[in-house]
Design a protein around this motif. Structure first.
Motif, PDB file in Angstrom:
ATOM      1  N   UNK A 233       0.826  -1.198   0.000  1.00  0.00           N
ATOM      2  CA  UNK A 233       0.000   0.000   0.000  1.00  0.00           C
ATOM      3  C   UNK A 233       0.864   1.255   0.000  1.00  0.00           C
ATOM      4  N   UNK A 234       2.092   1.143   0.517  1.00  0.00           N
ATOM      5  CA  UNK A 234       2.942   2.324   0.580  1.00  0.00           C
ATOM      6  C   UNK A 234       3.403   2.788  -0.792  1.00  0.00           C
ATOM      7  N   UNK A 235       3.830   1.855  -1.617  1.00  0.00           N
ATOM      8  CA  UNK A 235       4.307   2.236  -2.944  1.00  0.00           C
ATOM      9  C   UNK A 235       4.162   1.049  -3.896  1.00  0.00           C
ATOM     10  N   UNK A 236       3.004   0.900  -4.515  1.00  0.00           N
ATOM     11  CA  UNK A 236       2.769  -0.268  -5.369  1.00  0.00           C
ATOM     12  C   UNK A 236       3.558  -0.261  -6.680  1.00  0.00           C
ATOM     13  N   UNK A 237       4.242   0.829  -6.974  1.00  0.00           N
ATOM     14  CA  UNK A 237       5.041   0.869  -8.204  1.00  0.00           C
ATOM     15  C   UNK A 237       6.529   0.664  -7.929  1.00  0.00           C
ATOM     16  N   UNK A 238       6.850   0.295  -6.701  1.00  0.00           N
ATOM     17  CA  UNK A 238       8.244   0.050  -6.337  1.00  0.00           C
ATOM     18  C   UNK A 238       8.606  -1.401  -6.658  1.00  0.00           C
ATOM     19  N   UNK A 239       9.544  -1.632  -7.591  1.00  0.00           N
ATOM     20  CA  UNK A 239       9.876  -3.021  -7.953  1.00  0.00           C
ATOM     21  C   UNK A 239      10.449  -3.822  -6.784  1.00  0.00           C
ATOM     22  N   UNK A 240      11.143  -3.151  -5.865  1.00  0.00           N
ATOM     23  CA  UNK A 240      11.744  -3.861  -4.737  1.00  0.00           C
ATOM     24  C   UNK A 240      10.687  -4.371  -3.759  1.00  0.00           C
ATOM     25  N   UNK A 241       9.609  -3.620  -3.598  1.00  0.00           N
ATOM     26  CA  UNK A 241       8.518  -4.076  -2.738  1.00  0.00           C
ATOM     27  C   UNK A 241       7.959  -5.391  -3.260  1.00  0.00           C
ATOM     28  N   UNK A 242       7.726  -5.452  -4.568  1.00  0.00           N
ATOM     29  CA  UNK A 242       7.205  -6.681  -5.177  1.00  0.00           C
ATOM     30  C   UNK A 242       8.230  -7.813  -5.093  1.00  0.00           C
ATOM     31  N   UNK A 243       9.496  -7.453  -5.323  1.00  0.00           N
ATOM     32  CA  UNK A 243      10.550  -8.473  -5.233  1.00  0.00           C
ATOM     33  C   UNK A 243      10.602  -9.066  -3.833  1.00  0.00           C
ATOM     34  N   UNK A 244      10.617  -8.225  -2.802  1.00  0.00           N
ATOM     35  CA  UNK A 244      10.728  -8.740  -1.443  1.00  0.00           C
ATOM     36  C   UNK A 244       9.500  -9.551  -1.043  1.00  0.00           C
ATOM     37  N   UNK A 245       8.330  -9.143  -1.502  1.00  0.00           N
ATOM     38  CA  UNK A 245       7.134  -9.935  -1.209  1.00  0.00           C
ATOM     39  C   UNK A 245       7.267 -11.315  -1.871  1.00  0.00           C
ATOM     40  N   UNK A 246       7.703 -11.344  -3.134  1.00  0.00           N
ATOM     41  CA  UNK A 246       7.927 -12.612  -3.823  1.00  0.00           C
ATOM     42  C   UNK A 246       8.997 -13.445  -3.149  1.00  0.00           C
TER      43      UNK A 246
END
Length: 172
Positions: free
Chosen positions: A2-15
């Motif tokens: 929710x903080x920054x859905x366009x941050x590639x690192x957020x998606x990477x770390x979740x994955x």
């Protein structure tokens, strides 16, 4: 997210976290989203490949590893993973070629020497496999599996004295 859905690192770390939690099916969409925001990120490609390997989708994993190596061609761990994915998909000749490329970069890398021997054994190239296991135990004399495999192959080749000696070395 929710903080920054366009941050590639957020998606990477979740994955990454989902992968570590042994949920590769759930990790893949996150890693794909990260790659859509930052194409060809080697760490993301490698973790996507790990997930694909866990799902036995080896051909897709091979593609990810190859893309990753375009950006970091000397990454020995990625080269090992690529060879493993090829080995698992029974593309033995390609796997062997990748292992040999890695050994040119790092000739004494034990993990790669072992993988080379395993591939040759899978190809049923017994004399070459025996020589490869010899290289492995020369580099890593306490490598139990190397001695046992070398002994088993020597037995198969009819070299019984050598087979017995290898098995003795394995248990010393």
């Amino acid at each position: 997210l929710e903080l920054n859905p366009t941050d590639p690192y957020t998606w990477y770390y979740k994955g990454y976290v989902l992968y570590r939690m042994r949920q590769p099916t759930h990790a893949l969409p996150c890693l794909d989203r990260s790659l859509s925001l930052q194409p060809d990120a080697p760490a993301v490609l490698n973790h996507k490949a790990f997930c694909l390997e866990n799902l036995e989708r080896y051909d897709e994993a091979v593609g990810c590893y190859r893309r990753s190596l375009k950006h970091r061609p000397a990454d020995l761990a990625t080269r090992d993973h690529l060879a493993n994915a090829l080995h698992q998909s029974k593309a033995y000749t390609e796997a062997l070629a990748e292992v040999d490329k890695t050994l040119k970069l790092s000739p004494r890398r034990v993990r790669t020497l072992e993988h080379r021997a395993e591939i040759l054994r899978a190809m049923k190239l017994w004399k070459r496999a025996e020589a490869a296991f010899t290289d492995l135990v020369r580099e890593a004399p306490n490598q139990f599996n190397g001695w046992v495999s070398r002994g088993t192959i020597n037995h198969r080749l009819g070299n019984l004295d050598s087979a017995i000696e290898c098995l003795r070395q394995a248990v010393r």
